[in-house]
Write a protein that holds these residues in place. Structure first.
Motif, short mmCIF file in Angstrom:
data_model
loop_
_atom_site.label_atom_id
_atom_site.label_comp_id
_atom_site.label_asym_id
_atom_site.label_seq_id
_atom_site.Cartn_x
_atom_site.Cartn_y
_atom_site.Cartn_z
N ALA A 174 86.32 4.40 9.98
CA ALA A 174 85.57 3.20 9.50
C ALA A 174 85.70 2.17 10.18
N GLU A 175 86.65 2.01 11.09
CA GLU A 175 86.86 0.68 11.91
C GLU A 175 86.37 0.86 13.15
N GLU A 176 85.92 2.09 13.81
CA GLU A 176 85.59 2.27 15.20
C GLU A 176 83.93 1.88 14.96
N PHE A 177 83.46 1.33 16.02
CA PHE A 177 82.15 0.98 16.11
C PHE A 177 81.58 0.48 17.65
N VAL A 178 80.42 0.76 17.91
CA VAL A 178 79.85 0.47 19.24
C VAL A 178 78.78 -0.34 19.14
N THR A 179 78.63 -1.70 19.61
CA THR A 179 77.39 -2.05 19.97
C THR A 179 76.69 -1.65 21.15
N VAL A 180 75.10 -1.47 20.79
CA VAL A 180 74.49 -0.91 21.75
C VAL A 180 73.18 -1.48 21.98
N LEU A 181 72.61 -1.91 23.21
CA LEU A 181 71.36 -2.45 23.58
C LEU A 181 70.45 -1.38 24.33
N LEU A 182 69.64 -0.92 24.10
CA LEU A 182 68.75 0.04 24.77
C LEU A 182 67.44 -0.55 25.15
N LEU A 183 67.30 -0.49 26.54
CA LEU A 183 65.81 -1.14 27.04
C LEU A 183 65.25 -0.04 27.85
N GLU A 184 63.84 -0.27 27.84
CA GLU A 184 63.01 0.74 28.56
C GLU A 184 61.65 -0.13 29.20
N ILE A 185 61.99 -0.16 30.56
CA ILE A 185 61.10 -0.84 31.41
C ILE A 185 59.92 -0.08 32.16
N GLY A 186 58.79 -0.03 31.61
CA GLY A 186 57.82 0.88 32.25
C GLY A 186 57.25 0.32 33.44
N ARG A 187 56.67 1.21 34.20
CA ARG A 187 56.13 1.04 35.73
C ARG A 187 55.17 -0.24 35.90
N ASP A 188 54.64 -0.66 34.37
CA ASP A 188 53.64 -1.67 34.36
C ASP A 188 54.42 -2.84 33.95
N GLY A 189 55.77 -2.85 33.88
CA GLY A 189 56.58 -4.03 33.56
C GLY A 189 56.88 -4.13 31.99
N GLU A 190 56.15 -3.38 31.20
CA GLU A 190 56.34 -3.53 29.72
C GLU A 190 57.94 -3.28 29.18
N VAL A 191 58.28 -4.03 28.41
CA VAL A 191 59.75 -3.98 28.02
C VAL A 191 59.83 -3.31 26.54
N ALA A 193 62.71 -2.05 23.37
CA ALA A 193 64.00 -2.21 23.11
C ALA A 193 64.60 -1.83 21.70
N LEU A 194 65.70 -1.41 21.53
CA LEU A 194 66.32 -1.01 20.41
C LEU A 194 67.71 -1.80 20.50
N ASN A 195 68.35 -2.47 19.45
CA ASN A 195 69.43 -3.25 19.69
C ASN A 195 70.37 -3.00 18.24
N CYS A 196 71.44 -2.20 18.46
CA CYS A 196 72.37 -2.21 17.20
C CYS A 196 73.55 -2.96 17.53
N GLY A 197 73.59 -4.33 17.02
CA GLY A 197 74.65 -5.27 16.76
C GLY A 197 75.07 -6.11 18.22
N HIS A 198 74.38 -6.01 19.51
CA HIS A 198 74.39 -6.17 20.69
C HIS A 198 73.75 -7.79 20.78
N PRO A 199 74.25 -8.58 21.60
CA PRO A 199 73.50 -10.09 22.05
C PRO A 199 72.05 -9.52 22.70
N TRP A 200 71.26 -10.07 22.23
CA TRP A 200 69.87 -9.90 22.89
C TRP A 200 70.00 -10.75 24.49
N PRO A 201 69.54 -10.06 25.40
CA PRO A 201 69.62 -10.47 26.55
C PRO A 201 68.51 -11.85 26.77
N TYR A 202 68.83 -12.49 27.88
CA TYR A 202 67.86 -13.70 28.10
C TYR A 202 66.83 -13.33 29.27
N ARG A 203 65.88 -13.84 29.20
CA ARG A 203 64.63 -13.82 30.12
C ARG A 203 64.38 -14.94 30.99
N LEU A 204 64.56 -14.80 32.18
CA LEU A 204 64.69 -16.05 33.15
C LEU A 204 63.37 -15.84 33.88
#
Length: 330
Positions: A174-191, A193-204
């Protein structure tokens, strides 16, 4: 055998102290000189014992750090500087603990579905965290090639974590957990995402520094079941020259001597204004400021992953203007 050898020296140091009083006639005297001599004996024995125990503990600490570092380097493979036309830079810093084995994880893999990225943070540290990192990373490295949808990749990670935790006491599960951020970047640059409890990334980019999304993420993997529907969320395009900055919460949670948190958005903004446009330059600027802010060692593990779209804009070919032929005068 190791415990016996560890106790051998304290026994040798303690034996003189124990046998001193019954064996030495000086210990039974009450004169000032006898008391000083007795105190000197016990002080020498105690000092030698403390120094020896300290040396043994430091040796064990260094050995634990070497083992933990070797295990983590085996799991977190070095990333190449370019992956499928994306520029990549990554760094990981473990907090000053008995073991340098942290719970941060990241991976970037090119697939037929696009470049798929994993950024995560396992609760805890040490051997237990290493095992969880291995389970999640191993599942991701296999699932990204098999599953066409990002949501199905996330379900594979969730099942792998459940199998790994099976057999542990219910309280630990019950106490064990993992924060996960999944990204998929296509060849056309499309991003996507699926986010499970992780900080969102920054776009620069040219418009400045902004979070990829401000929505509340899903709960971390482990304590709660995933929803029935897991569509990947579109987040626009990663345009040529733009950078995605991924990180674990240890970066923002790092404090200075006055207790102030690390101002990550401000540091990223300063890096962009100073001309740091490549992932390597952004990573170097943030890493330097983070170490300076935390006094050389942050209180928690930190992982940074920077992805840049280095594709050049393909401009339509300009019509060539025919140069006038020289006129020949006769």
């Amino acid at each position: 055998m190791i415990r016996i050898r560890a106790l051998r020296l304290p026994t040798l140091w303690g034996a003189p102290a124990i046998t001193y009083k019954p064996a030495c006639s000086l210990a039974g005297q009450t004169s000032r000189g006898a008391r000083i001599a007795t105190g000197a004996v016990f002080f020498a024995v105690g000092t030698g014992l403390v120094l020896r125990v300290r040396r043994t503990l430091l040796r064990a600490l260094r050995q634990a750090r070497r083992v933990g570092g070797a295990a983590q380097s085996t799991l977190l493979w070095p990333l190449p500087p370019r992956i499928d036309e994306l520029n990549v830079a990554a760094a990981q810093l473990s907090a000053g603990r008995a073991s340098s084995a942290g719970g941060d994880l990241y991976e970037v893999i090119p697939t037929e579905h696009g470049v798929r990225v994993l950024m995560g943070d396992v609760r805890g540290h040490g051997p237990e965290a290493i095992g969880t990192v291995a389970a999640v990373l191993g599942s991701f490295r296999e699932a990204v090639h098999d599953e066409p949808e990002l949501g199905r990749v996330l379900r594979r990670l969730d099942r792998a974590l459940a199998r790994h935790l099976r057999g542990r006491p219910p309280v630990e599960q019950a106490e064990e957990f993992v924060t996960v951020l999944l990204l998929e970047i296509g060849r056309d640059g499309e991003v996507r995402a699926l986010n499970c409890g992780h900080p969102w990334p920054y776009r620069l980019g040219e418009s400045g520094v902004e979070p990829l999304d401000r929505a509340e993420p899903l709960p971390p993997l482990g304590p709660f079941p995933l929803p029935a529907d897991l569509p990947a969320v579109r987040h626009g395009e990663l345009r040529p020259g733009e950078v995605l900055f991924l990180y674990t919460d240890g970066a923002e949670d790092a404090r200075d001597a006055r207790g102030r948190f690390f101002p990550l958005p401000d540091v990223l903004t300063e890096a962009v204004r100073s001309g740091a446009t490549s992932p390597q330059a952004v990573l170097g600027a943030v890493f330097t400021r983070l170490l300076r802010h935390a006094g050389g060692s942050p209180p928690d593990d930190v992982a940074l992953l920077v992805l840049g779209n280095e594709r050049h804009l393909r401009r339509p070919p300009q019509a060539r203007q025919a140069a006038p032929h020289p006129t020949t005068h006769r």
